[in-house]
Structures are given as C-alpha cells and as structure tokens.
Design an enzyme around this catalytic site. Sequence first.
Site, PDB file in Angstrom:
ATOM      1  N   TYR A 184       4.137  -4.566  13.146  1.00  0.00           N
ATOM      2  CA  TYR A 184       2.932  -3.886  12.682  1.00  0.00           C
ATOM      3  C   TYR A 184       2.252  -3.136  13.821  1.00  0.00           C
ATOM      4  O   TYR A 184       2.111  -3.661  14.926  1.00  0.00           O
ATOM      5  CB  TYR A 184       1.971  -4.898  12.057  1.00  0.00           C
ATOM      6  N   ARG A 242      -0.875  -1.754  14.143  1.00  0.00           N
ATOM      7  CA  ARG A 242      -2.319  -1.828  14.427  1.00  0.00           C
ATOM      8  C   ARG A 242      -2.632  -3.216  14.962  1.00  0.00           C
ATOM      9  O   ARG A 242      -2.739  -4.174  14.200  1.00  0.00           O
ATOM     10  CB  ARG A 242      -3.144  -1.523  13.179  1.00  0.00           C
ATOM     11  N   GLU A 250      -8.431  -4.024   6.964  1.00  0.00           N
ATOM     12  CA  GLU A 250      -8.292  -2.980   5.950  1.00  0.00           C
ATOM     13  C   GLU A 250      -7.321  -3.425   4.862  1.00  0.00           C
ATOM     14  O   GLU A 250      -7.564  -3.229   3.668  1.00  0.00           O
ATOM     15  CB  GLU A 250      -7.808  -1.687   6.604  1.00  0.00           C
ATOM     16  N   GLU A 293       0.818  -1.225   0.000  1.00  0.00           N
ATOM     17  CA  GLU A 293       0.000   0.000   0.000  1.00  0.00           C
ATOM     18  C   GLU A 293       0.844   1.264   0.000  1.00  0.00           C
ATOM     19  O   GLU A 293       0.403   2.299  -0.487  1.00  0.00           O
ATOM     20  CB  GLU A 293      -0.897   0.093   1.254  1.00  0.00           C
ATOM     21  N   ASP A 350      -4.239  -6.722   8.520  1.00  0.00           N
ATOM     22  CA  ASP A 350      -5.526  -6.502   9.187  1.00  0.00           C
ATOM     23  C   ASP A 350      -6.655  -6.472   8.160  1.00  0.00           C
ATOM     24  O   ASP A 350      -6.449  -6.695   6.967  1.00  0.00           O
ATOM     25  CB  ASP A 350      -5.485  -5.215  10.018  1.00  0.00           C
ATOM     26  N   HIS A 361      -1.150 -10.716  15.260  1.00  0.00           N
ATOM     27  CA  HIS A 361      -0.717 -11.833  16.085  1.00  0.00           C
ATOM     28  C   HIS A 361       0.298 -11.463  17.147  1.00  0.00           C
ATOM     29  O   HIS A 361       0.669 -12.289  17.949  1.00  0.00           O
ATOM     30  CB  HIS A 361      -0.126 -12.926  15.193  1.00  0.00           C
ATOM     31  N   ASP A 416      -1.214  -4.902   4.244  1.00  0.00           N
ATOM     32  CA  ASP A 416      -1.155  -5.210   5.675  1.00  0.00           C
ATOM     33  C   ASP A 416      -2.070  -6.379   6.041  1.00  0.00           C
ATOM     34  O   ASP A 416      -3.025  -6.700   5.322  1.00  0.00           O
ATOM     35  CB  ASP A 416      -1.532  -3.979   6.501  1.00  0.00           C
TER      36      ASP A 416
END
Length: 796
Positions: free
Chosen positions: A288, A290, A86, A9, A84, A333, A82
């Site tokens: 990560y 988030r 999103e 992204e 998640d 995780h 990513d």
Amino acid sequence: MVENLVIVESPAKAKTIEKFLGKNFVVKSSFGHIRDLEKKDFGIDIKNNFTPNYIVSTDKKKVVAELKKLAKEASTVWIASDEDREGEAIAWHLYEVLKLKKENTKRIVFHEITKEAILNAIENPRDIDVNLVNAQQARRILDRLVGFEVSPVLWKKVKPQLSAGRVQSVAVRLIVEREREIIDFTSESYFKVIALLTVTDKNGDEKTLKAELPKRFSTKEETLKFLNSCKNAEYRVNDIEKKPSTRKPAAPFTTSTLQQEASRKLGFSVAQTMTVAQRLYEAGNITYMRTDSVNLAETALTAAKEEITRRHGSEYVQIRRYKTKNKGAQEAHEAIRPTYLNKDEISGESNEIRLYNLIWKRTIASQMADAKLEKTNIKIGISTNNKELVASGEMIKFDGFFRVYMESSDDENQKEEETLLPTVAVGDLLREEIMNATQNFTYRPARYTEASLVKKLEELGIGRPSTYAPTITTVQNRGYVVKESRDGIERSYEIITLSNNNISEETKTQITGAENKKLFPADIGMVVTDFLNKHFTTIMNYNFTADVEKEFDDIAVGKLVWYEMIGKFYNPFHANVEKTLEESERETGERILGNDPATGKVILVRIGRYGPMAQLGESSDDENAEAPKFASLRTGQHLETITLEEAIDLFKLPRDLGLYEDKKVVVAIGRFGPYVRHDGKFASLKKDVDDPMEIDLERAIVLIEEKKEKDRLKHIKSFDEDADLQILNGRWGPYISYQKENYRLAKDLEDPKTLSYEDCLKIIKSAPKKKTTKKAPPKKKAAATKKTVAAKKAKK
C-alpha cells in the site's frame, strides 16, 4: 444468488483480487467515495454537534443501485476498501448507504494484493473502526468549514472566485515566504582559490594534485595580495590525515520519501507519483502506497536477505529494523516495498517500470551492509606565507549498498566529487602548475520543487500521506502557484591566474539563476496570503495546522471526541469571519511606483478584475475628470518587483505596427494576454516567443496569416438562409453551430459539406433537449449579510 460480495474502491483492484478468489466471490468496485457532504448550508448541522449531511453524488447513483441489489442477494458482504482513514470512511459510507446488516457484513484489510494476504484477511475480518471514520470525518468537516467560510470573504475583500483551505493556504504561505526571501536576497561575491600542483612518484611519473585554499577572499584586492605572496613559493606536504567513514542506506520508502525521490530521480510530479504507485499497488506489484511507516514485515526481511545473498553474497547483508520517527504514523503498518522481492522487473507502462525499479532498489539497499570509505586530507604548506592548501579525496573501501542504490539530495548547489589522490608522503615537494582565483557568488535560497515542498510540509507536521499530492495539485489549479522552468540571466565573473610567477586577469560570462520545474507564487497567491496572514492568523499558523493533525490522530485512536475538537475551533473562528467581513479593508496588493514623467500622474500596480495590472492616474468621483488608464502586466512581471520604468512601458501599448492589406495592424495586451489586431480579428502572441514591446510588422503578419489559416480550417460551410447556422470543425470533429448551441454530427458522416440547410435543421430538431437548470439567486453574499445583521441584533 450471490454468495459472497466483495466491495473495493477501484475497478483495477477488483480485477486483481478476482484472480485470487473462487467462483463463490463476486468483486465489485464503488469507484471511490459514494457520497459526500451536501453543498447547501455547508452540508453540516453546526448547531447539532456539527452533524454532517451526506448525499450520494449524481454520478454514483447507478453504482449504488447495483451494489444495493447485489448486497441484498449476497449471503456475506466483504468491504475491502483501503486500510487508511479514507478507506475506513468509504467502508462506513457503504455500510450506511447500502443498509447492510452487521451479522452478514465483514470488514477486511490487507497491505498487499497477494493471494496469501487476501485469504488471510478473509480469515481474520474485523468491524469497521469508528474512530478512524471519525478522524476522517473531522478532517472533512473542518476543511469544509474553513473553505466555505473564508472563501466568500476572499470574494468580497480580494477578488471573486477565490478559495481558501486549511492546508492549501499554509502551503502557499511557504512558497510566498520563500519568494520574498529571494526578492530580499543580495548576492555577495567572493574569490575561491584552487591550485593544480605536480607531484612526481617513485617511478618518475608526474601526477596532478588539485588543492584548494580553505579561506575565501571577499575582495579582489585581498585575492591579488595573496596571489602575489605566492610568487616564487615552494609547496611541501605538511600533513596527511586519513579517516575511515561509513555511509548507511536510507530507510524504505514512505509516501513522502517516495514522492521526493521520484521527483529527483525520475522527474515525476507528486500527483504523477501517486497515480503510478496506485496502479502498481492495484496490480499487486507493491504494498500500500499511503503510509508513514518505514517498517518492513519479517517475511520481507527474510526475502531481502535471500535475494541479496543470491545476488551479491552474504557479506552484503545487514538486516535493519527501521523505526518510524513520526509519532502520528498510524496510517499503515509497513513501508512501501515490492510485493515479491525476488522480482526486480515487471511488465507494464514505462513509468510503472521505472517507479517499481526505484522502489525495488531502495528496499533491497535498505537491508544491505554499510558502505565503507576512507577520506584523505593532504595539507600543503606555502613557503612564502602562513597559509595552507588542502587536497581532499574519498576512496570506497567496500561498496556495500552503493552497489544497488544511492539517495539523491534536494540541495541543488551540492556537488559531490569523488577525487582519487596521487600517492604522496609528508615532506614531499610539489611544483605549481597554475593557481586560479575564481569569482563566485553566494546562492540565494532555493525555490521549492514539489519534492522539497513535500519534505517541508512533513517536517512541519502539516498534512498526512494522503494529502500531499492533492494539496500541491490544488494550489496550482487555483492559480495561486505556478510550476515552471525559467531561463537564467548572463552574469560576468573574474578569474585571476598565477602562472610562472605572472598574474593575469580575465573576465568571463556565465548563465546563472536558471530554474527547472520550480514552484513560483502568482501575484494573486501573494495578495491572498497577505490578507489571510493579517486576518486569519490562527489557520495560517504552522503550529496550528500541525496541532490539528495531532488531534486527528488522537480521534483516530479514540482519545478525543471529534465534534468537541471541531467546536473548540469553530466558535472563535466564525466570530473572526464575521469581524473580518465587517471591518477589514479590501486587499488588492496595491503598490505605488511613482509618477509618470510625461503627465505627472501617479502609477501604481494592483490586482484587478482580470489579474495583476498597472494603473496610470487615480479614480475620481468628478465626472469631468480624466479616467485612469489600465494595462495588464506582461509575462514575468510581478506586483512586488516591477519597476516604474517597466510600468511606464506598459502604457506605450497599443502600438501601431503599420498597414497590411490596407488595414491597420495593432499590438496590445488584453484580458487573455498580448495580441495582434487586424481587420477586426485577433491573433494571440506566442508565449515566451513574442514580446509585445518588440514585435515588428513582419512577425505580426505571420501571426495574422496563421490565425486566418486556423479559421479557414475550422470553417466548413455557411448558409445564405441563415448566417447564424454554420458547420464547423472542432476538437472532437465536425459539428453544427446555431444560436450559441453546438450539435454533434454522426461519426459515419463522410463529408459534412454535403449537408443542406434543411438537413441541418432536422439534426437540430432531433437532438436531445438539454436540461436547463434554474440559476439560483446569489445566496452566498446575502447569507453573509444576514449573518452579519443577526450578529449585530444579538449584540444589541
């Protein structure tokens, strides 16, 4: 030909990943989402199971065209957005828009941007998780439905250009309710007694022991009675109690706790924390950012053990495997941690270095031994009454994780004092130095900071890691909430002192109630919250908002069909929207303050077209009746707290300050705040400096001259041929202004004054023509009317 195309992204992430992959890989960025719901008709086919209608945004068409071309040439396309929801949705949109084929498309995810993690991801690709995509899609569609249906109701019933949102409106409600608690709060005073006593040790040295009376006195009379009873008293140690205690380190950072701690320790806003953390992640410095998880990978635990042993010794190691308490924690995780724990420093911008240092310390401390302390309470008897003073102190026996890190607190009234007590024994006699009874006041509830609001949202189960920052940013951008610091007010307090058996009294002053970067609800935020609470109780209910998040979690694991969940909510919700449009009254937050003593006319305050305002007199249909007068509220004044006297003062404006250069100088308040008017020109008063009720002619002249100087600097040249054509100085340099249009001048132009009238006309004619977009008719109100008519026909 491209052998392997990797799509991420972010451009920064692409650059980092390129370092780890060979020449056979081309890494490109999608620059976030490449498409979103269309604006027309909500972008949702409501009758067809809420099928979304996605379109590629204009600014992404060039990106999509490039990715399509590369994907067509590539043997394998790796989608590495990513991990998640999103990110999964971005992957799915890329798959759909680029028309990728399943046989040569692979979805890869990694929690940290390291060579090992990325190569491992390539060796273990998976399919796009449709359940995660559906969870994101459900959130997006539900939020679109709530926003697009409720916002037009606010336009009609409260004020144009307002908006509502499923999470943002609940966040504003929290801030509004806290503000009303503060408005309704009545502070009560009490007296706290502290004595300084002298103890003589074995060597004859005198030490001071600070002791406090546990009881608080609510009145001055009670306090004096106690102090009088202490005259000629002996003070003796009655008991010494020692209790060992331990303190455990905080868990590694989740998104929420990182936002809170970065706010408390570094002064970062929630949005700033996420921006800096994003850069750290994309540079490969942290995992990560988030996540709801507090778990650390086994490799990280091993690295932490090695690092702590090397730096502090094996006795400081205590490996912990934290478990996430939040049942819905499925976004990632692992907790947020440094990618390499042996790296305690990084290079980069100051804020990146500071945030990384915070993450490194928190992670290392989480795997360190408990701090061991000993708390001592010394009880001291007073011979002339039955009360006891208590001296408390805490001693660190083993610092443990304190050596690296201590968590901050949200409690602004909490004061931690580490007191080292002198050595005493039971029966020791102490001598009174002085005893002070100081008047204190109960604290009102604390206003939310960004950090404490995030904590509250998380406690209530509202939102998820990816939503906290945009929610808090949105409510501020929409003008419902303001974040600011405010000065305190001066307050008197009393100190009653007992010294040498004499009692004296003293009155002092202190500044109280100062606020630092707190969230305050604006008047419009309070009015909108009241309206939504009254007519949309479901979406404003904290439990509903939290339950919706749980349903999104169920969709993410395939336990719930997303469009069925939306349908269950939408039908009664839409009916309520129609009912509110038809039956509800207009909400302005109107509050009648009383009557003007001079005219007898009613004075009220309410939300007007340009914001909160006061009104003198009432509107009437009688053409001969005198029209009401209006005045904008001043900075710091609010609908719910302004008094009648303060409102009356507002109508003393405009004030005539006198003459300057033979022309009248007037101060008034307008749409954009208070200003000085002179010779047809306006100069704004300085916020937090100038008060329109107190400003004098001398200060007004300073503002007028400053405005004249600013205008002089802005104006470069005018032309006799056409007064409408001017060369002006702007924010981005000189430009031509003509017929309400601006034309940029070439950067290499040395002196704009040399341009002639003809030169300017040539520049105007050669300028690219601006695209004109036809204004669409106001459909929203018409659409709402059509729906209402259709609903009425259906009922008949």
